[in-house]
Design an enzyme around this catalytic site. Sequence first.
Site, PDB file in Angstrom:
ATOM      1  N   ASP A 332      -3.909  14.559  -9.535  1.00 23.83           N
ATOM      2  CA  ASP A 332      -2.783  15.345  -9.021  1.00 23.83           C
ATOM      3  C   ASP A 332      -1.506  15.234  -9.830  1.00 23.83           C
ATOM      4  O   ASP A 332      -0.745  16.189  -9.932  1.00 23.83           O
ATOM      5  CB  ASP A 332      -2.478  14.933  -7.579  1.00 23.83           C
ATOM      6  CG  ASP A 332      -3.421  15.607  -6.583  1.00 23.83           C
ATOM      7  OD1 ASP A 332      -3.798  16.766  -6.837  1.00 23.83           O
ATOM      8  OD2 ASP A 332      -3.757  14.994  -5.572  1.00 23.83           O
ATOM      9  N   GLY A 337       1.854  17.586 -11.247  1.00 24.77           N
ATOM     10  CA  GLY A 337       3.190  16.980 -11.246  1.00 24.77           C
ATOM     11  C   GLY A 337       3.532  16.484  -9.847  1.00 24.77           C
ATOM     12  O   GLY A 337       3.715  17.270  -8.925  1.00 24.77           O
ATOM     13  N   TYR A 415      -2.446  18.342   0.732  1.00 27.61           N
ATOM     14  CA  TYR A 415      -2.210  16.945   1.083  1.00 27.61           C
ATOM     15  C   TYR A 415      -0.770  16.535   0.878  1.00 27.61           C
ATOM     16  O   TYR A 415      -0.101  17.044  -0.011  1.00 27.61           O
ATOM     17  CB  TYR A 415      -3.079  16.026   0.211  1.00 27.61           C
ATOM     18  CG  TYR A 415      -4.181  15.386   1.006  1.00 27.61           C
ATOM     19  CD1 TYR A 415      -5.473  15.888   0.956  1.00 27.61           C
ATOM     20  CD2 TYR A 415      -3.929  14.294   1.821  1.00 27.61           C
ATOM     21  CE1 TYR A 415      -6.490  15.308   1.693  1.00 27.61           C
ATOM     22  CE2 TYR A 415      -4.946  13.711   2.566  1.00 27.61           C
ATOM     23  CZ  TYR A 415      -6.215  14.216   2.498  1.00 27.61           C
ATOM     24  OH  TYR A 415      -7.198  13.647   3.231  1.00 27.61           O
ATOM     25  N   HIS A 472     -14.108  12.347   0.882  1.00 29.42           N
ATOM     26  CA  HIS A 472     -13.419  12.246  -0.410  1.00 29.42           C
ATOM     27  C   HIS A 472     -12.725  10.902  -0.534  1.00 29.42           C
ATOM     28  O   HIS A 472     -12.671  10.131   0.429  1.00 29.42           O
ATOM     29  CB  HIS A 472     -12.401  13.391  -0.548  1.00 29.42           C
ATOM     30  CG  HIS A 472     -11.358  13.386   0.516  1.00 29.42           C
ATOM     31  ND1 HIS A 472     -11.575  13.904   1.774  1.00 29.42           N
ATOM     32  CD2 HIS A 472     -10.103  12.889   0.541  1.00 29.42           C
ATOM     33  CE1 HIS A 472     -10.504  13.733   2.519  1.00 29.42           C
ATOM     34  NE2 HIS A 472      -9.585  13.109   1.799  1.00 29.42           N
ATOM     35  N   MET A 482       6.216  -5.603 -15.316  1.00 26.19           N
ATOM     36  CA  MET A 482       6.850  -6.785 -14.735  1.00 26.19           C
ATOM     37  C   MET A 482       7.583  -7.551 -15.834  1.00 26.19           C
ATOM     38  O   MET A 482       7.060  -7.708 -16.942  1.00 26.19           O
ATOM     39  CB  MET A 482       5.792  -7.693 -14.096  1.00 26.19           C
ATOM     40  CG  MET A 482       4.929  -7.023 -13.027  1.00 26.19           C
ATOM     41  SD  MET A 482       5.883  -6.340 -11.654  1.00 26.19           S
ATOM     42  CE  MET A 482       6.427  -7.844 -10.835  1.00 26.19           C
ATOM     43  N   ILE A 624       4.184  -7.575 -20.781  1.00 30.88           N
ATOM     44  CA  ILE A 624       2.964  -6.979 -20.237  1.00 30.88           C
ATOM     45  C   ILE A 624       3.247  -6.048 -19.062  1.00 30.88           C
ATOM     46  O   ILE A 624       4.279  -6.148 -18.387  1.00 30.88           O
ATOM     47  CB  ILE A 624       1.942  -8.057 -19.797  1.00 30.88           C
ATOM     48  CG1 ILE A 624       2.595  -9.088 -18.872  1.00 30.88           C
ATOM     49  CG2 ILE A 624       1.303  -8.717 -21.017  1.00 30.88           C
ATOM     50  CD1 ILE A 624       1.621 -10.149 -18.338  1.00 30.88           C
TER      51      ILE A 624
END
Length: 684
Positions: A332, A337, A415, A472, A482, A624
Amino acid sequence: MASLRPLLPIAALLLLLLFLISFHSDPPPILSRTPSHPLDPLTFDEIAAIRSILVSYPPFAAPNQFPAIHSISLDEPPKLIVLRWRPGDPLPPRRATVTAYSPPGHTHLISIDLPSGRVLHHSNPSGFPFLTIDDMRRAIATALNDPSFLQSLNARGLSSSDVNCAPLSPGWFGSEEDHCRLVKVQCFAAAPNFYLRPIEGLTAIVDVDAALVIRISDSGPGIPISAGEDTDYRYSTQRNKPRSFSNPINPVSLEQVGGPSYFIENSHVIKWASWEFHLKPDARAGSVVSRARLRDPESGEWRSVMYQGFASELFVPYMDPSEGWYFKTYLDSGEYGFGVSSMPLVRLNDCPRNAHYMDAVFAATDGSPFVRPDLICIFERYDGDVAWRHAQPHIREARPKITLVVRTAASVGNYDYIVDWEFQTDGIIKVKVSLSGMLLVKGTTYQNLSQVPEGEDLHGTLITDNIIGVVHDHFLSFYMDMDIDGPDNSFAKFHMIKQETSPGESPRKSYMKVIGSIAKTEKDAQVKLSLYDPYEFHIINPSRTSGVGNPSGYKLVPSATAASLLDLDDPPQRRGAFTNNQIWVTPYNKSEQWAGGRFVYQGHGDDTLATWSDRDRGIENKDIVLWYTLGFHHIPCQEDYPIMPTVSSSFELKPVNFFRRNPILRAPPYTEVDLPVCSVMASL
Ligand SMILES: *[C@@H]1O[C@H](CO)[C@@H](O)[C@H](O)[C@H]1NC(C)=O
Ligand SMILES: *[C@@H]1O[C@H](CO)[C@@H](O)[C@H](O)[C@H]1NC(C)=O
């Protein structure tokens, strides 16, 4: 998946309204302001300036050469520069990334320097950007102008003015999707809640660039269209029907007699309790939280927790392999977008009265800026929960739990995804996703389960006459760069195992033992969660230890989630390969932010988080990024009809050995004088 009703009332009006706001009025004063933080989103004026630069850019300046603009967003300055920047310093040069498209087949990725008005880079990567409103409109109009599509509608007693159509992304399954940009158009019989009246099995496969129907697939003649009776969910049409509760609930509101406790500096920097972070809307991600830091209650030091976090990609595969359904395997965010699919929040209902709203400025297909109001809301919450407590005979202490919520709600077609970033005073960041909206339903001849032959797989639940809610999954992959006390961090796993005691050692036969290890490379950090093989997952700063020697850290705390059961070589799963693990850790790389790849529309899945992580780069004591995929299996049920009560799940980032002790020990309790006493009028 998104939907539009061309030339027809509701959507058309909405669009008209947006266009009126965007093109025929001056920007509201707050939006014409100048940016004041290196991460501030592009302003109305900046997007307008970029459009002018593009209009006179030689490759686009000739007649009919101007491409369709899919997005214009800030090209963020390098992380080091942002980290060094202090309020009052001049801003680093403002740059923009433009994704544009010239049919047929030319995607443009353009980098623009605003101060000089120059195009810095221009490449033509393979792959397609997310659909624009114009693409959707053109695809639907193409289908509705096609004689054989109309004939199939007519055969069901419908004309083009009786339907609402949805522009569905086709996924990628091989040769058909390799030739041109496709949209699969399926229609629904008109109704306020048209999603529940599918015209089953009728699909127009449209070449959007050529505005041509390539073929029509009609596997559904004879399947009736549900009457969709009483599915209009608007209160105006439901108000005279029997109420939901025998004992109505009086309205509830949080009163803040002293006003809100957060401060919003220059529109985008939020300060609340110990927290400070930057917040902005984003056309693709919805909302982006950056530079989340908190002030240590003991030392007064500002300590960094997360450089940036956002919803990176979604994967929503439907579980029906038939002709009209197999391709429904949406990504999606990259196909539609997540930000541009977010409509203004509904005041007092999506967010409480004490909420503050943040508007977004996005680019229309012609490159002009437009304002999407109320895209994000920010509010303090008190649910009546407890922050900490203890009671013994002569001491009873408890503290109320107040949090700060940042909320967006994307409506991707049928949705709705509500995404909350919730900041807590104890240092926890909780990310919660709630699903609502309409099921994507399938028409059927069955009106009762007793009619279904034994052994026939409905691929879902018969939820009302002639309607199947198809099974689904929903997966949302979150990007979290982080930076615990600085960029260089490690990923530590704490394995909990059963340890058996030696004979005679103890009356106990076994105990749970914790074994810690540091992930050296990306593959060590590919994690599949398992209840019977449990781990804790910490992001730690190995060079910052507490007084007793523990590294400063935050742990990822998953809660209810789901994993994909599709075959790893199934084309949808290759595209959604970022769901192959629930947790991944990658070295920071500005080009690796979108878990399904930058251009996912009809993509083959060769630029996903899984591809990057398989390079197995070193991740120990480095800058990371933590990735977590939150999943939901959804077997629909009758209560999901006609509109689903929200279903939620969440995960937390929780400090571990980060603070010396409980950081909210000295938070004061509430007393009678702190809280207003509102009295009910004496008419009862
Ligand atoms: C549906 O089937 C059940 C038996 O499975 C039966 O009890 C019920 O009456 C049927 N309903 C209708 C409307 O036919
Ligand atoms: C950064 O990401 C891009 C895109 O995946 C990749 O081509 C490049 O090699 C990466 N750089 C490093 C140092 O991993």
